[in-house]
Design a protein around this motif. Structure first.
Motif: not given
Length: 416
Positions: A229-233, A265-274, A298-307
Motif C-alpha cells: 500500500i505504501a509503495a503504491a501511494r 508515514g513510517t513505511l513511506e519514509t523507509e521505502l525511500g531508503v531500504r 486498544c488499536r494498532t498505532l503504526d502502519g499505512p492506516h496512520r499515514s
C-alpha cells in the motif's frame, strides 16, 4: 422531487439540427443512457445523453446531488456519499436500481446495480450487517463492485471535501486511495487485506491473547499488504507530482496553484531508503515489539492506516491548511486535473468521468471560466451541479443542461 414514473428524457445540446461531440474527439468513456428506479427522490427516470458535459441546475433539494450519486455507483466503491446502501432507497421503497449503458473505447457496456436484499428478507444471522449491492455487467452477475473499476474511472469533488486540507488525515488518505483505485483496481484488495488482518490483530489484543504465533500470522499479512500500500501511494504521488510539474511548465491551469505533495508515514519514509523486503521485516518486528503498547491503546498505532498526505501551496510555499478557502478549493481542483492527466496517460488518452457537485462555489469568475475551459479540453463527460445556470454559460455551446425543479426534470438548450 418525484419524477413521473417511466419518464424518458432525451437531452439535446443544441437546436433541432443538433451538434457534434465537443472538440478534441478521442477515446472516452461516457454515459449514453441512465435509468433510475426508487433511488433517493427519483421514483423512475431515464436519461438519454451525449458525450458532452452535463450541467444539473435547480434549487437546493431538487435532487442534483442524488443524480450525481447514482452515476457514481457505476464504478467501484460505495458511491460519493459512502452511505449504507439501504439509505439510497426512495422513502417507502425497499429496493433501488441504477442502470446505464456506457460507451467505452472497447464498445458499449450495460451496467446494472441494486441493493443486495431488502432488510426484511435477510437471514437472522445477517440482521446486524449492512447489505451490499449486486452488480451486473452485460447481464452477468459480478463478484462485487470492484470489477467496475476495470471499465470506468470516475473522480468526484463534493462541497464536503472543501475541508480536505484542514480535516483529519483519514480524509486525505481516503482521497488519495480513491485516486489510486482508479489507476489500479487491485489496490482495493490490498486495502481490504490489510484492514481485515489489522482487525483480527486488534481483536486478539482486546481478548488478551498472548500466543505469539497467532499474532505473527496476521502481522505478516499486515506487513506484506501494508508495504505494498505504501509503495503504491508513493508511485501515485510521484506520478501526480510529475503531472503537476508538466502542467506548470506548460503554463496549463495557471489559475489553479500548483501543489507540493509529500507522503508522511513510517513505511513511506523507509521505502525511500531500504528495499521493500527489509521494510516488511522491520514492520513485522515493530508490530511484535509494540503489542503491549497497542493493547493499552486498544488499536494498532503504526502502519499505512496512520499515514498522511501533506499538501503545500507551491507558489506561496505555505501549508494548504492555512490558505484561504478559495485557495484550498483551487489547489484541490488542480490536483484532480493533474490526476486526470495521469489517467489519460495510463489509459491511452481516455480521461475519467468527473462528478463535480456545486463546483463553482467559492470560485471567482476567472477561475470558473478556466475550469470550464479545462473540462472541455479534457474531452470527458463531466457532470456538474449548481443552482444558477448562468454560472455555466461558458458551456452554452458544449453542455447538456438539465433543470431539476418541482418534481420534474427538463432540458435547456443552452444556459440563459
Amino acid at each position: 422531487m418525484q419524477v413521473v414514473s417511466g419518464e424518458s428524457l432525451a437531452v439535446r445540446t443544441a437546436d433541432a439540427e443538433g451538434m457534434g461531440a465537443p472538440a478534441g474527439c478521442g477515446p472516452r468513456v461516457w454515459v449514453e443512457r441512465l435509468q433510475l428506479s426508487d433511488f433517493r427522490n427519483y421514483r423512475s427516470l431515464q436519461l438519454n445523453l451525449r458525450p458532452n458535459p452535463v450541467v444539473l441546475t435547480g434549487s437546493n433539494g431538487a435532487g442534483k446531488t442524488n443524480l450525481l450519486e447514482a452515476v457514481s455507483l457505476l464504478t467501484s466503491g460505495q458511491g460519493l456519499r459512502r452511505v449504507p446502501y439501504p439509505e439510497l432507497a426512495r422513502m417507502g421503497a425497499t429496493r433501488w436500481t441504477v442502470a446505464a449503458r456506457l460507451v467505452t473505447p472497447l464498445g458499449p457496456l450495460n451496467i446494472g446495480t441494486t441493493l443486495a436484499a431488502p432488510p426484511e428478507s435477510r437471514r437472522p444471522d445477517q440482521a446486524g450487517r449492512n447489505p451490499g449491492r449486486i452488480v451486473h455487467i452485460d447481464g452477468t452477475k459480478q463478484s462485487g463492485s470492484g470489477t467496475l473499476a476495470q471499465h470506468v474511472e470516475m473522480v468526484w469533488l463534493l462541497p464536503a471535501m472543501d475541508g480536505l486540507f484542514t480535516g483529519p488525515a483519514a480524509d486525505r488518505r481516503r482521497f488519495l486511495d480513491r485516486l489510486i483505485c482508479g489507476l489500479d483496481p487491485s489496490y482495493r484488495s490490498l486495502l481490504g487485506q490489510f484492514e481485515r488482518a489489522m482487525q483480527q490483530r486488534n481483536r486478539l489484543l482486546a481478548d488478551g491473547a498472548r500466543d505469539g504465533a497467532r499474532f505473527a500470522a496476521f502481522e505478516r499479512i499486515m506487513a506484506e499488504a501494508g508495504v505494498a500500500i505504501a509503495a503504491a501511494r508513493a508511485v501515485a504521488v510521484a506520478e501526480l507530482t510529475s503531472a503537476i510539474g508538466a502542467r506548470r511548465n506548460a503554463a496549463i491551469g495557471a489559475l489553479f496553484p500548483w501543489a507540493g505533495l509529500t507522503l508522511v508515514g513510517t513505511l513511506e519514509t523507509e521505502l525511500g531508503v531500504r528495499p521493500a523486503v527489509e521494510v516488511e521485516d522491520a514492520y513485522c518486528e515493530l508490530l511484535e515489539r509494540e503489542r503491549e503498547r497497542d493493547r493499552a491503546a486498544c488499536r494498532t498505532l503504526d502502519g499505512p492506516h496512520r499515514s498522511d498526505l501533506a499538501v503545500e501551496h507551491g507558489p506561496k510555499q505555505m501549508p494548504a491548511e492555512v490558505c484561504s478557502t478559495g485557495e484550498q478549493k483551487a489547489l484541490l481542483i488542480g490536483i484532480v486535473l493533474a490526476h486526470c492527466d495521469v489517467v489519460r496517460q495510463r489509459q491511452h488518452g481516455t480521461a475519467p468521468i468527473l462528478l463535480l457537485d456545486e463546483i463553482v462555489a467559492h470560485l471567482d469568475p476567472l477561475r470558473r471560466a478556466a475550469l470550464l475551459a479545462e473540462i472541455i479540453a479534457l474531452n470527458t463527460q463531466a457532470w456538474m451541479s449548481g443552482t444558477d445556470p448562468e454560472a455555466f454559460s461558458a458551456l452554452a455551446a458544449e453542455g447538456q443542461f438539465l433543470h431539476l425543479e418541482e418534481g420534474r426534470i427538463a432540458p435547456l438548450a443552452r444556459a440563459s
